[in-house]
Design an enzyme around this catalytic site. Structure first.
Site, short mmCIF file in Angstrom:
data_model
loop_
_atom_site.label_atom_id
_atom_site.label_comp_id
_atom_site.label_asym_id
_atom_site.label_seq_id
_atom_site.Cartn_x
_atom_site.Cartn_y
_atom_site.Cartn_z
N ARG A 1 -8.06 3.08 -4.86
CA ARG A 1 -7.14 3.92 -4.08
C ARG A 1 -6.56 5.02 -4.96
O ARG A 1 -6.43 6.16 -4.53
CB ARG A 1 -6.03 3.06 -3.47
CG ARG A 1 -5.19 3.83 -2.45
CD ARG A 1 -4.21 2.92 -1.70
NE ARG A 1 -4.92 1.88 -0.97
CZ ARG A 1 -4.96 0.59 -1.34
NH1 ARG A 1 -4.29 0.17 -2.39
NH2 ARG A 1 -5.64 -0.27 -0.62
N LYS B 1 0.83 -1.20 0.00
CA LYS B 1 0.00 0.00 0.00
C LYS B 1 0.87 1.26 0.00
O LYS B 1 0.59 2.22 -0.72
CB LYS B 1 -0.91 -0.02 1.24
CG LYS B 1 -2.05 0.96 1.19
CD LYS B 1 -2.90 0.88 2.45
CE LYS B 1 -3.85 -0.28 2.43
NZ LYS B 1 -4.85 -0.19 3.52
N ASP C 1 -8.60 3.49 4.08
CA ASP C 1 -9.28 2.25 4.45
C ASP C 1 -10.02 1.82 3.21
O ASP C 1 -10.65 2.63 2.52
CB ASP C 1 -10.24 2.43 5.62
CG ASP C 1 -10.63 1.07 6.19
OD1 ASP C 1 -9.72 0.26 6.47
OD2 ASP C 1 -11.83 0.79 6.34
N GLY D 1 -3.77 -8.73 -1.54
CA GLY D 1 -5.16 -8.88 -1.11
C GLY D 1 -5.98 -9.65 -2.12
O GLY D 1 -5.58 -10.71 -2.60
N TYR D 2 -7.12 -9.09 -2.46
CA TYR D 2 -8.05 -9.76 -3.38
C TYR D 2 -7.71 -9.51 -4.86
O TYR D 2 -8.45 -9.95 -5.73
CB TYR D 2 -9.48 -9.27 -3.10
CG TYR D 2 -9.97 -9.61 -1.72
CD1 TYR D 2 -10.54 -10.85 -1.44
CD2 TYR D 2 -9.87 -8.69 -0.69
CE1 TYR D 2 -10.99 -11.17 -0.16
CE2 TYR D 2 -10.31 -8.99 0.60
CZ TYR D 2 -10.86 -10.23 0.86
OH TYR D 2 -11.31 -10.54 2.12
N ASP D 3 -6.62 -8.83 -5.15
CA ASP D 3 -6.30 -8.46 -6.53
C ASP D 3 -6.36 -9.63 -7.52
O ASP D 3 -6.91 -9.48 -8.61
CB ASP D 3 -4.93 -7.77 -6.61
CG ASP D 3 -4.95 -6.35 -6.07
OD1 ASP D 3 -6.04 -5.83 -5.75
OD2 ASP D 3 -3.87 -5.75 -5.96
#
Length: 195
Positions: free
Chosen positions: A179, A12, A67, A151-153
């Site tokens: 994002r 991130k 978030d 993550g869920y990428d």
């Protein structure tokens, strides 16, 4: 501008640094903040503000927090704000993805619509707070595709890119990501503000 990012997630941080070029970006650990922050908000915006406020107030700096999560229509918007701990443990990407696939195993492709949502909050050292949000739409695949992102990428097929975020390059993903959109909206909002 010097900005301390209220996150320890290296992926991130890289994404934020790529999008916010021209600003000095530091992780909260590098800035000396090591406390745990309890994210107990009911929305992405509440959680982003909780994190940014905690770092900004503790260190007297400009602090940025994000978030974000994935919202799946067939799961009534879940996991939403619980995306990072969908499986019951925080940050276990493999277990979160496995649970997602399990919950959607009998759901046909045309009913697997989903979107990533991100809210970013910038808390300035003088107490001002600015937020922005972004979404990107797609669907959940029946199996992971690609090993990029986090993550869920690998499970998220982006409508805009025509591929999973797991296959996309960082530049491709940042151009359409939730994002990326939230940070771009935030950058526009702070252009005319004296920082």
């Amino acid at each position: 501008m010097k900005i301390v990012v209220a996150s320890g997630n290296k992926a991130k941080l890289r994404e934020i640094a790529q999008i916010f070029r021209g600003h000095e970006i530091l992780s909260m650990q590098d800035a000396g903040f090591t406390e745990d922050i309890e994210e107990n908000g009911a929305t992405f915006e509440e959680n982003a503000l909780i994190k940014a406020r905690a770092v900004s107030r503790a260190l007297g700096v400009n602090a940025l927090a994000d978030d974000s999560g994935i919202c799946v229509e067939a799961l009534d918007g879940a996991p939403g704000v619980y995306s990072a701990r969908f499986c019951g443990r925080h940050g276990d990407d493999a277990a979160n993805n496995a649970l997602m696939l399990e919950k959607l195993k009998n759901v046909p492709q045309n009913q697997r619509r989903a979107y990533f949502e991100s809210c970013v909050a910038l808390c300035l050292s003088d107490g001002r707070e600015i937020t922005a949000s972004g979404r990107t739409y797609g669907r959940i695949l029946e199996q992971e595709e690609g090993e990029g992102g986090f993550g869920y990428d690998p499970l998220f097929y982006s409508d805009e890119l025509g591929m999973s975020f797991g296959v996309a390059s960082a530049e491709q993903k940042n151009a359409v990501s939730h994002r990326g959109k939230a940070l771009a909206a935030l950058a526009e909002k702070i252009k005319g503000i004296e920082l």
